[in-house]
Design a protein around this motif. Structure first.
Motif, PDB file in Angstrom:
ATOM      1  N   LEU A   1      19.829  45.941  37.048  1.00 61.12           N
ATOM      2  CA  LEU A   1      21.330  45.954  36.960  1.00 61.12           C
ATOM      3  C   LEU A   1      21.852  45.486  38.077  1.00 61.12           C
ATOM      4  O   LEU A   1      21.395  46.129  39.054  1.00 61.12           O
ATOM      5  CB  LEU A   1      21.797  47.382  36.551  1.00 61.12           C
ATOM      6  N   ILE A   2      22.715  44.616  38.246  1.00 63.22           N
ATOM      7  CA  ILE A   2      23.259  43.886  39.377  1.00 63.22           C
ATOM      8  C   ILE A   2      24.528  44.738  39.762  1.00 63.22           C
ATOM      9  O   ILE A   2      25.619  44.482  39.018  1.00 63.22           O
ATOM     10  CB  ILE A   2      23.529  42.485  39.604  1.00 63.22           C
ATOM     11  N   THR A   3      24.512  45.503  40.666  1.00 60.37           N
ATOM     12  CA  THR A   3      25.715  46.471  41.105  1.00 60.37           C
ATOM     13  C   THR A   3      26.241  46.035  42.261  1.00 60.37           C
ATOM     14  O   THR A   3      27.464  46.441  42.527  1.00 60.37           O
ATOM     15  CB  THR A   3      25.534  47.928  41.224  1.00 60.37           C
ATOM     16  N   LYS A   4      25.981  45.188  42.816  1.00 57.37           N
ATOM     17  CA  LYS A   4      26.605  44.584  44.212  1.00 57.37           C
ATOM     18  C   LYS A   4      25.962  43.055  44.658  1.00 57.37           C
ATOM     19  O   LYS A   4      24.973  42.903  44.066  1.00 57.37           O
ATOM     20  CB  LYS A   4      26.276  45.542  45.445  1.00 57.37           C
ATOM     21  N   PRO A   5      26.671  42.338  45.467  1.00 57.00           N
ATOM     22  CA  PRO A   5      26.206  40.878  45.586  1.00 57.00           C
ATOM     23  C   PRO A   5      25.401  40.935  46.869  1.00 57.00           C
ATOM     24  O   PRO A   5      24.994  39.916  47.136  1.00 57.00           O
ATOM     25  CB  PRO A   5      27.273  40.132  46.035  1.00 57.00           C
ATOM     26  N   HIS A   6      24.825  42.101  47.566  1.00 55.89           N
ATOM     27  CA  HIS A   6      24.203  41.836  48.462  1.00 55.89           C
ATOM     28  C   HIS A   6      24.940  41.182  49.588  1.00 55.89           C
ATOM     29  O   HIS A   6      24.176  40.390  50.527  1.00 55.89           O
ATOM     30  CB  HIS A   6      22.868  41.410  48.605  1.00 55.89           C
ATOM     31  N   CYS A   7      26.145  41.293  49.767  1.00 60.32           N
ATOM     32  CA  CYS A   7      27.039  40.511  50.838  1.00 60.32           C
ATOM     33  C   CYS A   7      28.329  41.117  50.892  1.00 60.32           C
ATOM     34  O   CYS A   7      29.171  41.550  49.871  1.00 60.32           O
ATOM     35  CB  CYS A   7      27.174  38.902  50.446  1.00 60.32           C
ATOM     36  N   ILE A   8      28.800  41.793  52.023  1.00 59.87           N
ATOM     37  CA  ILE A   8      29.667  42.760  52.056  1.00 59.87           C
ATOM     38  C   ILE A   8      31.165  42.085  51.728  1.00 59.87           C
ATOM     39  O   ILE A   8      32.100  42.493  51.278  1.00 59.87           O
ATOM     40  CB  ILE A   8      29.868  43.415  53.364  1.00 59.87           C
ATOM     41  N   TYR A   9      31.099  40.783  52.168  1.00 58.59           N
ATOM     42  CA  TYR A   9      32.228  39.911  52.104  1.00 58.59           C
ATOM     43  C   TYR A   9      32.551  39.474  50.722  1.00 58.59           C
ATOM     44  O   TYR A   9      33.734  39.466  50.220  1.00 58.59           O
ATOM     45  CB  TYR A   9      32.045  38.626  53.050  1.00 58.59           C
ATOM     46  N   LEU A  10      31.376  39.057  49.986  1.00 59.44           N
ATOM     47  CA  LEU A  10      31.600  38.652  48.673  1.00 59.44           C
ATOM     48  C   LEU A  10      32.086  39.895  47.731  1.00 59.44           C
ATOM     49  O   LEU A  10      32.734  39.857  46.762  1.00 59.44           O
ATOM     50  CB  LEU A  10      30.172  37.821  48.001  1.00 59.44           C
ATOM     51  N   GLN A  11      31.439  41.170  48.093  1.00 65.54           N
ATOM     52  CA  GLN A  11      31.827  42.529  47.403  1.00 65.54           C
ATOM     53  C   GLN A  11      33.183  42.676  47.741  1.00 65.54           C
ATOM     54  O   GLN A  11      34.021  42.728  46.618  1.00 65.54           O
ATOM     55  CB  GLN A  11      30.918  43.367  47.955  1.00 65.54           C
ATOM     56  N   ALA A  12      33.668  42.355  48.877  1.00 65.29           N
ATOM     57  CA  ALA A  12      35.183  42.753  48.984  1.00 65.29           C
ATOM     58  C   ALA A  12      35.944  41.660  48.394  1.00 65.29           C
ATOM     59  O   ALA A  12      37.026  42.016  47.781  1.00 65.29           O
ATOM     60  CB  ALA A  12      35.437  42.586  50.626  1.00 65.29           C
ATOM     61  N   ALA A  13      35.535  40.472  48.190  1.00 62.77           N
ATOM     62  CA  ALA A  13      36.339  39.413  47.903  1.00 62.77           C
ATOM     63  C   ALA A  13      36.729  39.659  46.293  1.00 62.77           C
ATOM     64  O   ALA A  13      37.621  39.342  45.621  1.00 62.77           O
ATOM     65  CB  ALA A  13      35.741  37.914  47.814  1.00 62.77           C
ATOM     66  N   VAL A  14      35.539  40.205  45.557  1.00 63.29           N
ATOM     67  CA  VAL A  14      35.454  40.264  44.200  1.00 63.29           C
ATOM     68  C   VAL A  14      36.213  41.606  43.829  1.00 63.29           C
ATOM     69  O   VAL A  14      37.172  41.492  43.001  1.00 63.29           O
ATOM     70  CB  VAL A  14      34.216  40.296  43.759  1.00 63.29           C
ATOM     71  N   GLN A  15      35.690  42.577  44.553  1.00 61.63           N
ATOM     72  CA  GLN A  15      36.528  43.915  44.076  1.00 61.63           C
ATOM     73  C   GLN A  15      37.912  44.308  44.570  1.00 61.63           C
ATOM     74  O   GLN A  15      38.701  44.838  43.814  1.00 61.63           O
ATOM     75  CB  GLN A  15      35.397  45.172  44.447  1.00 61.63           C
ATOM     76  N   THR A  16      38.265  43.950  45.845  1.00 58.89           N
ATOM     77  CA  THR A  16      39.612  44.225  46.227  1.00 58.89           C
ATOM     78  C   THR A  16      40.290  42.846  46.471  1.00 58.89           C
ATOM     79  O   THR A  16      41.584  42.988  46.876  1.00 58.89           O
ATOM     80  CB  THR A  16      39.321  44.982  47.524  1.00 58.89           C
TER      81      THR A  16
END
Length: 524
Positions: A491-506
């Motif tokens: 299960l992919i729960t994060k993109p292993h990149c904090i910047y991509l994660q912020a861009a998608v989620q917030t």
């Protein structure tokens, strides 16, 4: 510049707990993951978490304590809250994060946290709160020294645990340790962290986090070892660094080595500027040599990752589509269709091209296996199977993997379906891909996650999908790409990149605000 304030040591307690206790905190938690409605996830009401949920709850408690202390402090000082204008960037990020979560289709996970992540909206806002709190409450060298000592104590304990894991003795799995983090209602639970003997994960959930923790903490401890006035503190700082480096080696992650190299290089630059009263050209020459060594080492590691990725991405299957009448494959740039039919109490398979013309194949009556012989499709085999003692279907083998399908009803829809790794029926999708298309195994499989994440950004320019919702917007049902990327059963729960994660989620805008704040902080 901040004006000098009165001693506020008591207000540092939340930060001391955050630095010393929080990374060590474990609590076994049993829960329903709430993902049973998604075909790409196994239905489970008995999921277990040891590392993340407890840390989330403790962090929320720390943040609540920060709010109480902050209110008491402002009331005691009888003054309003004054912050630099750059903190409005963080405020904007917090507002966008909260709005993204409130307006999200997945806000239940945004407020509660999701499996294997547990980083809800209160955590995201809490990060902003902690930054503000540190700015206001850490006022002098004595405060900084107290925080460093708390970090030293925590790192010593966590490093000690890592060293024992490195030599094959996991202290966390002893009966003595279990009584601290296993609730009474779960005392009989069989606990397995799924890491091999000798693999170091400390108390950080994932071996990959060991290198990150080390790269952040070791430079601070080295400075403490050089400049603290107390000999025992200096000795313990060195010991802690040694423990953490051993743990990083035992974690067996390339990212840990890269993180260590970058952090030590930054530290050396800072120390050389302080130590070397030499001419500028000499200092630049020293730094240039150090940079050359780091670049060479990084280049070697990068070459290994690129070579490994390129060698593993020779897949010919590019898409699968299940329809009401057939399953269509694209293999070696050739489209062909497969369907099954029952006659005389036997299951037969039929292969055609897109025009309905038969595709040549051989049939072995003894094994009941079909083998395609059409040029470009040679070696593909297929045979009928019973599925979960409930369905009749067929398994087609290509690219080193068996793909299983059935023809049945689901939600009153009679159609072909994939039987995925969770033994659930689903439809394959072909999702958009960018940048790393065709090279999903690059960077230890990160190429696949980034290639599938980048196309999502155009949907979240202003507001994101909400906190802890990445797993729900990521194309989990793209089983062909997941297999090619090495994430077939994950299960992919994060993109292993904090910047991509912020861009998608917030939202992309929130990411820009964060980056602007980082630049302000670096330039200040």
């Amino acid at each position: 510049m901040r004006t000098k304030k009165k001693e506020t040591i008591i207000y540092l307690i939340p930060l001391l707990v955050l630095l010393c206790i929080h990374p060590l905190f474990l609590r076994l938690y049993k829960y329903d993951n709430g993902l049973g409605d998604y075909a790409w996830m196994a239905q489970s009401e008995g999921c277990m978490d040891l590392f993340l949920h407890g840390k989330m709850i403790l962090f929320e408690c720390i943040c609540a304590a920060c709010v109480i202390c902050l209110i008491c402090y402002l009331f005691r000082e009888n003054q309003l809250l004054h912050l630099p204008k750059a903190f409005f960037l963080l405020a904007g990020y917090a507002v966008l994060a909260f709005a993204s979560t409130m307006l999200s289709d997945y806000r239940q996970f945004g407020f509660s946290g999701i499996q294997e992540q547990f980083e809800n909206i209160w955590c995201l806002i809490g990060y902003v709160l902690v930054i503000v709190y540190v700015y206001l409450m850490v006022q002098n060298r004595q405060h900084v020294r107290m925080l460093l000592y708390a970090l030293l104590i925590g790192s010593l304990i966590i490093g000690f645990i890592g060293v024992f894991q490195f030599i094959g003795h996991d202290l966390l799995m002893t009966d003595f340790a279990r009584q601290f983090y296993v609730p009474g209602s779960l005392r009989g639970t069989l606990l397995n962290v799924a890491f091999g003997v000798g693999t170091v994960y400390m108390t950080l959930y994932n071996p990959g986090y060991v290198g990150l923790y080390t790269s952040l903490v070791c430079p601070v401890l080295i400075v403490l070892a050089f400049y603290d006035e107390k000999i025992p503190v200096r000795v313990l700082s060195v010991v802690s660094c040694i423990f953490l480096v051993i743990g990083t080696v035992g974690s067996r992650t390339v990212g840990g080595y890269i993180g260590l190299g970058v952090s030590f290089f930054v530290l050396l630059v800072m120390l050389l500027r302080k130590w070397c009263p030499v001419k500028r050209n000499v200092l630049l020459a020293i730094l240039g040599c150090l940079a050359l060594v780091i670049v060479a080492a990084g280049g070697f590691l990068l070459y290994r990752m690129l070579h490994a990725g390129a060698a593993s991405d020779s897949y010919k299957l590019t898409s699968i589509e299940e329809t009401d009448d057939y399953v269509e494959f694209c293999y070696n740039d050739i489209y062909f269709r497969e369907k099954m039919y029952v006659a005389d109490n036997a299951v037969y398979l039929d292969f055609t091209d897109r025009n309905g013309e038969p595709i040549a194949c051989d049939y072995d009556e003894s094994s009941m296996v079909y083998t395609l012989t059409t040029p470009g499709l040679e070696g593909i085999t297929s045979y009928s199977v019973n599925i979960l003692d409930t369905y009749i279907g067929f398994t087609t083998a290509m690219d080193g993997k068996d793909w299983t399908f059935t023809y049945t009803y689901k939600d009153e829809d009679l159609s072909y379906y994939t039987v995925n790794a969770m033994n659930r029926l689903d439809k394959d999708i072909t999702s958009e891909s960018a940048v790393f298309t065709g090279h999903y195994r690059l960077f230890n499989g990160r190429g696949y996650i980034w290639a599938k994440t980048i196309p999502l950004l155009k949907h979240y320019l202003l507001l994101g999908s909400g906190a802890d919702s990445f797993a729900l917007v990521f194309p989990q049902s793209d089983y062909v790409s997941a297999y090619q990327g090495g994430y077939e059963n994950m299960l992919i729960t994060k993109p292993h990149c904090i910047y991509l994660q912020a861009a998608v989620q917030t939202g992309v805008l929130s990411l820009l605000l964060l980056l602007a704040f980082y630049l302000w902080y670096a330039a200040d």
